[in-house]
Write an enzyme that holds these catalytic residues in place. Sequence first.
Site, mmCIF file in Angstrom:
data_model
loop_
_atom_site.group_PDB
_atom_site.id
_atom_site.type_symbol
_atom_site.label_atom_id
_atom_site.label_comp_id
_atom_site.label_asym_id
_atom_site.label_seq_id
_atom_site.Cartn_x
_atom_site.Cartn_y
_atom_site.Cartn_z
ATOM 1 N N ARG A 24 0.807 -1.224 0.000
ATOM 2 C CA ARG A 24 0.000 0.000 0.000
ATOM 3 C C ARG A 24 0.845 1.281 0.000
ATOM 4 O O ARG A 24 0.325 2.367 -0.206
ATOM 5 C CB ARG A 24 -0.953 0.009 1.207
ATOM 6 C CG ARG A 24 -2.231 -0.767 0.926
ATOM 7 C CD ARG A 24 -3.239 -0.576 2.020
ATOM 8 N NE ARG A 24 -2.942 -1.411 3.176
ATOM 9 C CZ ARG A 24 -3.497 -1.238 4.369
ATOM 10 N NH1 ARG A 24 -4.341 -0.246 4.572
ATOM 11 N NH2 ARG A 24 -3.189 -2.043 5.367
ATOM 12 N N LYS B 239 8.745 -1.075 2.878
ATOM 13 C CA LYS B 239 8.005 -0.146 3.749
ATOM 14 C C LYS B 239 8.826 0.354 4.924
ATOM 15 O O LYS B 239 8.854 1.564 5.206
ATOM 16 C CB LYS B 239 6.736 -0.834 4.261
ATOM 17 C CG LYS B 239 5.970 0.016 5.267
ATOM 18 C CD LYS B 239 4.578 -0.495 5.530
ATOM 19 C CE LYS B 239 4.568 -1.659 6.470
ATOM 20 N NZ LYS B 239 3.186 -2.067 6.804
ATOM 21 N N GLN C 221 11.986 -14.917 6.258
ATOM 22 C CA GLN C 221 10.690 -15.584 6.224
ATOM 23 C C GLN C 221 10.253 -15.584 4.761
ATOM 24 O O GLN C 221 9.934 -14.529 4.217
ATOM 25 C CB GLN C 221 9.669 -14.831 7.089
ATOM 26 C CG GLN C 221 8.355 -15.566 7.227
ATOM 27 C CD GLN C 221 7.213 -14.669 7.705
ATOM 28 O OE1 GLN C 221 7.243 -13.456 7.566
ATOM 29 N NE2 GLN C 221 6.185 -15.293 8.260
ATOM 30 N N GLU D 40 -8.603 -11.508 17.156
ATOM 31 C CA GLU D 40 -8.487 -10.677 15.954
ATOM 32 C C GLU D 40 -9.881 -10.197 15.546
ATOM 33 O O GLU D 40 -10.864 -10.926 15.705
ATOM 34 C CB GLU D 40 -7.851 -11.478 14.816
ATOM 35 C CG GLU D 40 -6.382 -11.759 15.028
ATOM 36 C CD GLU D 40 -5.581 -10.496 15.329
ATOM 37 O OE1 GLU D 40 -5.463 -9.643 14.439
ATOM 38 O OE2 GLU D 40 -5.091 -10.353 16.461
ATOM 39 N N ARG E 81 25.430 22.685 6.104
ATOM 40 C CA ARG E 81 25.474 21.333 5.538
ATOM 41 C C ARG E 81 26.436 20.461 6.341
ATOM 42 O O ARG E 81 27.149 20.962 7.208
ATOM 43 C CB ARG E 81 25.871 21.424 4.071
ATOM 44 C CG ARG E 81 24.740 22.043 3.215
ATOM 45 C CD ARG E 81 25.185 22.257 1.802
ATOM 46 N NE ARG E 81 25.770 21.054 1.226
ATOM 47 C CZ ARG E 81 26.629 21.044 0.208
ATOM 48 N NH1 ARG E 81 27.013 22.187 -0.344
ATOM 49 N NH2 ARG E 81 27.110 19.916 -0.245
ATOM 50 N N LYS F 106 29.604 24.401 4.429
ATOM 51 C CA LYS F 106 29.732 22.948 4.295
ATOM 52 C C LYS F 106 31.131 22.519 4.722
ATOM 53 O O LYS F 106 32.109 23.127 4.276
ATOM 54 C CB LYS F 106 29.477 22.534 2.844
ATOM 55 C CG LYS F 106 29.490 21.041 2.652
ATOM 56 C CD LYS F 106 30.191 20.598 1.371
ATOM 57 C CE LYS F 106 31.683 20.664 1.459
ATOM 58 N NZ LYS F 106 32.382 19.993 0.352
ATOM 59 N N ASN G 46 35.961 25.770 -4.050
ATOM 60 C CA ASN G 46 36.591 24.570 -3.480
ATOM 61 C C ASN G 46 36.659 23.404 -4.457
ATOM 62 O O ASN G 46 37.242 22.380 -4.155
ATOM 63 C CB ASN G 46 35.837 24.136 -2.226
ATOM 64 C CG ASN G 46 34.380 23.799 -2.513
ATOM 65 O OD1 ASN G 46 33.771 24.370 -3.413
ATOM 66 N ND2 ASN G 46 33.834 22.868 -1.763
ATOM 67 N N TYR G 47 36.089 23.554 -5.634
ATOM 68 C CA TYR G 47 35.891 22.393 -6.512
ATOM 69 C C TYR G 47 36.282 22.751 -7.940
ATOM 70 O O TYR G 47 35.850 23.785 -8.459
ATOM 71 C CB TYR G 47 34.410 22.006 -6.436
ATOM 72 C CG TYR G 47 34.016 20.750 -7.165
ATOM 73 C CD1 TYR G 47 34.735 19.567 -6.993
ATOM 74 C CD2 TYR G 47 32.908 20.740 -8.004
ATOM 75 C CE1 TYR G 47 34.351 18.403 -7.661
ATOM 76 C CE2 TYR G 47 32.516 19.576 -8.668
ATOM 77 C CZ TYR G 47 33.248 18.413 -8.486
ATOM 78 O OH TYR G 47 32.874 17.274 -9.132
ATOM 79 N N ARG H 273 42.643 44.079 -8.988
ATOM 80 C CA ARG H 273 41.889 45.250 -9.424
ATOM 81 C C ARG H 273 42.036 45.451 -10.916
ATOM 82 O O ARG H 273 43.133 45.305 -11.463
ATOM 83 C CB ARG H 273 42.474 46.534 -8.798
ATOM 84 C CG ARG H 273 42.057 46.860 -7.397
ATOM 85 C CD ARG H 273 40.625 47.413 -7.397
ATOM 86 N NE ARG H 273 40.202 47.632 -6.034
ATOM 87 C CZ ARG H 273 39.782 46.670 -5.218
ATOM 88 N NH1 ARG H 273 39.716 45.439 -5.623
ATOM 89 N NH2 ARG H 273 39.415 46.948 -3.985
HETATM 90 C C1 UD1 Z 1 -1.493 -7.529 14.265
HETATM 91 C C2 UD1 Z 1 -2.069 -8.290 15.458
HETATM 92 C C3 UD1 Z 1 -3.281 -7.527 16.006
HETATM 93 C C4 UD1 Z 1 -2.867 -6.123 16.385
HETATM 94 C C5 UD1 Z 1 -2.203 -5.411 15.193
HETATM 95 C C6 UD1 Z 1 -1.597 -4.115 15.655
HETATM 96 C C7 UD1 Z 1 -1.708 -10.675 15.054
HETATM 97 C C8 UD1 Z 1 -2.311 -11.941 14.596
HETATM 98 N N1 UD1 Z 1 -2.488 -9.616 15.022
HETATM 99 O O1 UD1 Z 1 -2.485 -7.552 13.252
HETATM 100 O O2 UD1 Z 1 -3.824 -8.179 17.132
HETATM 101 O O3 UD1 Z 1 -3.982 -5.390 16.817
HETATM 102 O O4 UD1 Z 1 -1.125 -6.212 14.658
HETATM 103 O O5 UD1 Z 1 -1.094 -3.386 14.585
HETATM 104 O O6 UD1 Z 1 -0.551 -10.645 15.412
HETATM 105 N N2 UD1 Z 1 4.548 -9.858 9.435
HETATM 106 C C9 UD1 Z 1 5.561 -10.646 9.000
HETATM 107 N N3 UD1 Z 1 5.302 -11.879 8.520
HETATM 108 C C10 UD1 Z 1 4.039 -12.388 8.491
HETATM 109 C C11 UD1 Z 1 2.984 -11.587 8.942
HETATM 110 C C12 UD1 Z 1 3.269 -10.322 9.418
HETATM 111 O O7 UD1 Z 1 6.732 -10.228 9.031
HETATM 112 O O8 UD1 Z 1 3.883 -13.540 8.056
HETATM 113 C C13 UD1 Z 1 4.845 -8.520 9.939
HETATM 114 C C14 UD1 Z 1 4.247 -7.431 9.075
HETATM 115 O O9 UD1 Z 1 5.181 -7.005 8.078
HETATM 116 C C15 UD1 Z 1 3.970 -6.331 10.092
HETATM 117 C C16 UD1 Z 1 3.662 -7.096 11.375
HETATM 118 O O10 UD1 Z 1 4.232 -8.384 11.212
HETATM 119 O O11 UD1 Z 1 5.112 -5.531 10.325
HETATM 120 C C17 UD1 Z 1 2.168 -7.195 11.679
HETATM 121 O O12 UD1 Z 1 1.510 -7.925 10.663
HETATM 122 P P1 UD1 Z 1 0.084 -7.512 10.121
HETATM 123 O O13 UD1 Z 1 -0.316 -8.491 9.082
HETATM 124 O O14 UD1 Z 1 0.064 -6.083 9.779
HETATM 125 O O15 UD1 Z 1 -0.825 -7.749 11.428
HETATM 126 P P2 UD1 Z 1 -2.250 -7.162 11.705
HETATM 127 O O16 UD1 Z 1 -3.259 -7.918 10.930
HETATM 128 O O17 UD1 Z 1 -2.221 -5.703 11.571
#
Ligand code: UD1
Length: 448
Positions: free
Chosen positions: A18, A25, A78, A158, A319, A337, A372-373, A426
């Site tokens: 997004r 991100k 992962q 959730e 700078r 700088k 300077n350059y 001059r």
């Molecule tokens: C999660 C929580 C929720 C909480 C919310 C707060 C769980 C199941 N839910 O939900 O209770 O209110 O955060 O913001 O934990 N990520 C990974 N690998 C994965 C999945 C996620 O690295 O397989 C990382 C994402 O990049 C992110 C973070 O974990 O930085 C949270 O994942 P996201 O999918 O945004 O969780 P939410 O559904 O927002």
Amino acid sequence: MTHRSCQAIILAAGHGTRMKSKTPKVLHKVAGLSMVGHVARAAKDAGVEEVALIVGPDMEPVLKDAQRMHPNVVACEQTERLGTAHAVLAARDHLIDAKDDVIVLFGDTPLLRSETIAAMREKLAAGYDVVVLGFRTDTPEPYGRLLEKDGNLVAIREAKDCTEEEFKVSFCNGGIMGFAGAGLLDLLDSIETNNAQGEYYLTDAVEIANARGLKVTAIEADESELQGVNSRAHLARVEATFQQRAREEAMAGGVTLVAPETVFFSYDTKLGQDITIEPNVIFAPGVTVGDDVTILANCYFEGAVIGEGCAIGPYARLRPGAVLEKKAKVGNFVEIKKAIVEEGAKVNHLSYIGDARVGAKANIGAGTITCNYDGFNKFKTDIGKGAFIGSNTALVAPATIGDGAIIGAGSVITDPVNPDDLAFTRSRPIVKAGWAAAFREKKKKENK
Ligand code: UD1
Ligand code: CA
């Protein structure tokens, strides 16, 4: 308290579609530092000794950024995103011999304060096995709900799995969790995917821990600290929160901000006392300001040290590598700088000073340029103590102007000038007496 060891797991495997960006991100910046940098820094300040950073494929730059803020970060890949518990398990090798405290952090939640991590660690030190960081909000819609019974945290549900009753709960999961390291792998391995999204939810650890008779609790943080970033609009909101916090801290520390909402700080801006900052001043990273400094409107600073009692601006740009010693003055439309401006020296108007030393009490006239350059290399200019550089002078580097020397206005200086000498270049003006008046007369006639 005996020393407790601590490791953090930072989840950062999501690309963040997004954001609509080529950049992952968590590398987008808040107050001049990437989000993952903020999180790694908070972890370090909270005494976290070791960080396992969970990343997707090709996330080398993410690792590098985290490493800049914490001396001990390892990346764990992962490859498939199967949920937050699955993400934590990517660090399995580092959890076999887990530390006393394990804190799970999100890479896209950059405003979390180290004090809050420390508060979670205190609960673990007090004997809790699982600590969840909650917050209260008027807009709980997307978050997991913290379900309590008789003051105990019994489960996190959730949003997509909530009953109608549970959905009304406004105490939410911020996503940050703390665990006693010893039993953590066991807890994680018990988590299954029987939920609305078919994911491994880290949050399920709460119910499982309760069923095993472990001690579980929630602590509360301010909603602003747990703001997450999924889009550029969120990024702007988080930046605004950061800036508000930084302005309040600056003022509480003895800095006058004439129009606080127009001054922007970096994550690492260091400010002394009795500083006055007029509107529209931007501090990019790496700036230190001493006591009793006045900064007039519309200045931009980056990687600069501003000494005690300096006066800067309006419209000055410092700078990287600019060092102003005590009581130096840098005025309007001046760029500095990689140069040291020694005590009491003045560069008051329309100058470029780069790769240089300006000696104590030297006076740099309006429009002085250190050349300077040459298009290939940079060269140094050294201006001695008490030297006086006349207006509109080009100092062609390498250049040396001795202590107390005077350079006449409008000069192009290509040779070294000895102490206390006068140097100037001059061409004599050609004067034609009465020419201007005659010219005007002639034009008047022509245009009749
Ligand atoms: C999660 C929580 C929720 C909480 C919310 C707060 C769980 C199941 N839910 O939900 O209770 O209110 O955060 O913001 O934990 N990520 C990974 N690998 C994965 C999945 C996620 O690295 O397989 C990382 C994402 O990049 C992110 C973070 O974990 O930085 C949270 O994942 P996201 O999918 O945004 O969780 P939410 O559904 O927002
Ligand atoms: Ca999220």
